[in-house]
Structures are given as structure tokens and as C-alpha cells.
Design a protein around this motif. Structure first.
Motif, PDB file in Angstrom:
ATOM      1  N   ASP A   4       0.846  -1.195   0.000  1.00  0.00           N
ATOM      2  CA  ASP A   4       0.000   0.000   0.000  1.00  0.00           C
ATOM      3  C   ASP A   4       0.880   1.244   0.000  1.00  0.00           C
ATOM      4  O   ASP A   4       1.564   1.521   0.991  1.00  0.00           O
ATOM      5  N   HIS A   6       0.073   4.240   0.376  1.00  0.00           N
ATOM      6  CA  HIS A   6      -0.376   5.211   1.368  1.00  0.00           C
ATOM      7  C   HIS A   6       0.291   4.990   2.727  1.00  0.00           C
ATOM      8  O   HIS A   6       0.249   5.874   3.586  1.00  0.00           O
ATOM      9  N   ARG A   7       0.890   3.824   2.909  1.00  0.00           N
ATOM     10  CA  ARG A   7       1.550   3.511   4.182  1.00  0.00           C
ATOM     11  C   ARG A   7       3.075   3.541   4.075  1.00  0.00           C
ATOM     12  O   ARG A   7       3.771   3.252   5.041  1.00  0.00           O
ATOM     13  N   ASP A   9       6.795   4.580   4.143  1.00  0.00           N
ATOM     14  CA  ASP A   9       7.519   5.529   4.999  1.00  0.00           C
ATOM     15  C   ASP A   9       8.584   6.254   4.175  1.00  0.00           C
ATOM     16  O   ASP A   9       9.728   5.815   4.079  1.00  0.00           O
ATOM     17  N   ARG A  52       1.603  11.188  -0.604  1.00  0.00           N
ATOM     18  CA  ARG A  52       2.463  10.762   0.491  1.00  0.00           C
ATOM     19  C   ARG A  52       3.742  11.566   0.355  1.00  0.00           C
ATOM     20  O   ARG A  52       4.381  11.558  -0.715  1.00  0.00           O
TER      21      ARG A  52
END
Length: 308
Positions: A4, A6-7, A9, A52
Motif C-alpha cells: 500500500d 499510502h503507508r 515511509d 504521500r
């Protein structure tokens, strides 16, 4: 299972990149020479418009050669595809500013080198330099989803000090390839390169290409899907100059590099991304940007030719 984005880092990736000290900041004009070599920022934008971002994502920089895919797109749109007859689409194996045209045709080899971008910028709609400047500003803003400023000092110096660009423009004039004056062509291209973006904005622009020409933030169709396909295809083969083959093997995502240290990526149907870090390798590609792109490709399974 597909990771994902969106997660992901990005700050952890950025922290790893900061240990890399290789490369040299471009010094072709004073503004670029004064860039902070420690700047490093990364952004991802998915088809739903979500971003992001890493630290420093709001730092502005001139888009430079990362404008080339978008100039090509506007030229294709404004000439109803005629631009494909006016500029080649083959990689050169030479530097971005090589004084070289196609043998027998006098065309630039592709729209991702300076000769090609000078020509595509001259092909956008407009009866004079001011009109073409306005058209390019309008087009870049549509890709970005908001108006963009221009660094006037950068534009002036790019125009004043761009001797090789002037030589290329005069050569195309002599070959009958370019219809506007050499000085006008260089002025319009220089101003486009001086457009100010940050990595989030550049990632939105890449995502617009990745989404088939629809801006994921505004929902506006900026270019037809076929134009987006053609642009991304040429980014894949020519976007990192004579390093494009190595790039596609290692990263596998169509991209365009620039001397400001920015890289814009377009993973069709998946996302747009951007990285900026000024120190460059011998091919004029950001050292940290290349490493970031390889990591994103591996971690998010973005490689175009990876099975499963």
C-alpha cells in the motif's frame, strides 16, 4: 500482495538517502550552482489524488528538463499529432545537449533531449513568444492542478547563457526543421524550464500522465489518453538520456531527469512520483533520486517488466 503506497515511509527512505554523498551540483547557471546539496525530498501521488510526502516536500525548485514530457504532450495536443512527424522518438546514447540531429531528416532525435524540447516548445499554440509562454504556463498548470510561478532570474540566465541551445536552434533553422527564430525558441524553452514546482506538484504532474491524461486532483482531462501513452512511452526509452536503458532495467518506471536534481516518474495506472536532490551523476541524473526510485520500484512493485 501489492504493498500500500499510502503507508510507505518516505521519511525513512529519505533518511537512508542522506548518507549518500556522491554526485555534483550542476553549475551551468548561478541559481543552480547555489542549490543546497543536502536537499532531498520525495512525493507519491496515487490515482485517487492522495499524496504521500517526505520532509522538505514544500521546497520549491525550477523544473528544468522535467518539463520536457509535458512540452511534448502540449505539442502533440496543439498540432493534433503532427509533432510526431517533426521530432524523432529514438534514444541517442549521447548527452542531453549534444549538437546532433537525425541524419537525412534534420529532426531532433527525440523530445527528451534539448534539441527536441526546443522544437516541441516552439510547436505549442501561439503566434509569438508571449502567446507560447502563456500557453505553456496554462498547460503546465493544468498538469499540476494549480497555477505555477516562474523564476525570472533562472529564465534570464537560461536564455543568456544557453549557448548550446542557441546552436541547436540555429542548426534546426538551417535544416528547415524549426519555423520560429532561434532566439525566440530558446527564450520560450528557457522560461518553461524556469517554472517553479515542489515534489508534490511534480508528482501530481507525473500522476496525470500515469492516469492517462486525467489530473487526479482536479478530475480534469488535460490530454487525451493516446497522447499520455505516447509521452510515457518516450519517457521510458529516452527520459534519462544515455542512461535510459540502465534506468529501465533497474527501476522499470518511465521517468524524466533534470539538472535541478528533480526526477518525475509515471507508473501507468499506479501512481506518479517525484524526487529532488541536486547532486548529479555523469548522465545528469540525481544520485539520490536514482537510489530513491530504485527503492520505490522494489518496495512498491512498480517495475514495468516484473512478473507477479
Amino acid at each position: 500482495m501489492t504493498p500500500d503506497p499510502h503507508r510507505y515511509d518516505l521519511d525513512a527512505l529519505r533518511a537512508r538517502l542522506l548518507d549518500e554523498r556522491g554526485g555534483k551540483v550542476d553549475d551551468s547557471i548561478p541559481t543552480l550552482a547555489g542549490a543546497d546539496p543536502g536537499l532531498c525530498a520525495i512525493a507519491l501521488v496515487t490515482p485517487d489524488g492522495t499524496a504521500r510526502l517526505s520532509a522538505d516536500a514544500d521546497v520549491a525548485f525550477s523544473i528544468q528538463s522535467a518539463a520536457k514530457p509535458f512540452l511534448f504532450a502540449l505539442a502533440l495536443l496543439d498540432t493534433e499529432g503532427e509533432a510526431l512527424d517533426r521530432v524523432g522518438i529514438e534514444p541517442t546514447g549521447e548527452s542531453f545537449d549534444a549538437i546532433k540531429l537525425e541524419s537525412g531528416t534534420g529532426r531532433p532525435p527525440n523530445p527528451m533531449v534539448n534539441a527536441g524540447a526546443l522544437l516541441t516548445a516552439s510547436l505549442v499554440r501561439g503566434s509569438d513568444t508571449a502567446a507560447r509562454d502563456a500557453r505553456i504556463a496554462e498547460g503546465l498548470a493544468a498538469f499540476a492542478g494549480h497555477d505555477l510561478a516562474v523564476d525570472e532570474d533562472v529564465a534570464h540566465n537560461e536564455h543568456l547563457l544557453g549557448d548550446r541551445n542557441h546552436a541547436l536552434a540555429h542548426l534546426m533553422r538551417a535544416e528547415g526543421t524549426m519555423q520560429v527564430s532561434a532566439d525566440d525558441a530558446v527564450a520560450v524553452y528557457a522560461r518553461a524550464c524556469a517554472t517553479l514546482v515542489d515534489v508534490e506538484t511534480l508528482a501530481v504532474m507525473g500522476a496525470t500522465l500515469a492516469c492517462g491524461g486525467v489530473n487526479p486532483r482536479t478530475g480534469v482531462r488535460v490530454i487525451p489518453a493516446r497522447v499520455a501513452r505516447d509521452v510515457v512511452s518516450v519517457m521510458a526509452t529516452c527520459g534519462v538520456y544515455d542512461g535510459s536503458g540502465r534506468w529501465m532495467r533497474a527501476v522499470g518506471v518511465p521517468a524524466k531527469s533534470s539538472v535541478s536534481g528533480a526526477i518525475v516518474l509515471a507508473a501507468p495506472g499506479r501512481m506518479g512520483a517525484a524526487v529532488v536532490s541536486p547532486p548529479l551523476d555523469a548522465q545528469g541524473t540525481s544520485v539520490r533520486g536514482r537510489l530513491a526510485s530504485e527503492a520505490l520500484s522494489d518496495d512498491l512493485h512498480l517495475h514495468s517488466f516484473a512478473a507477479g
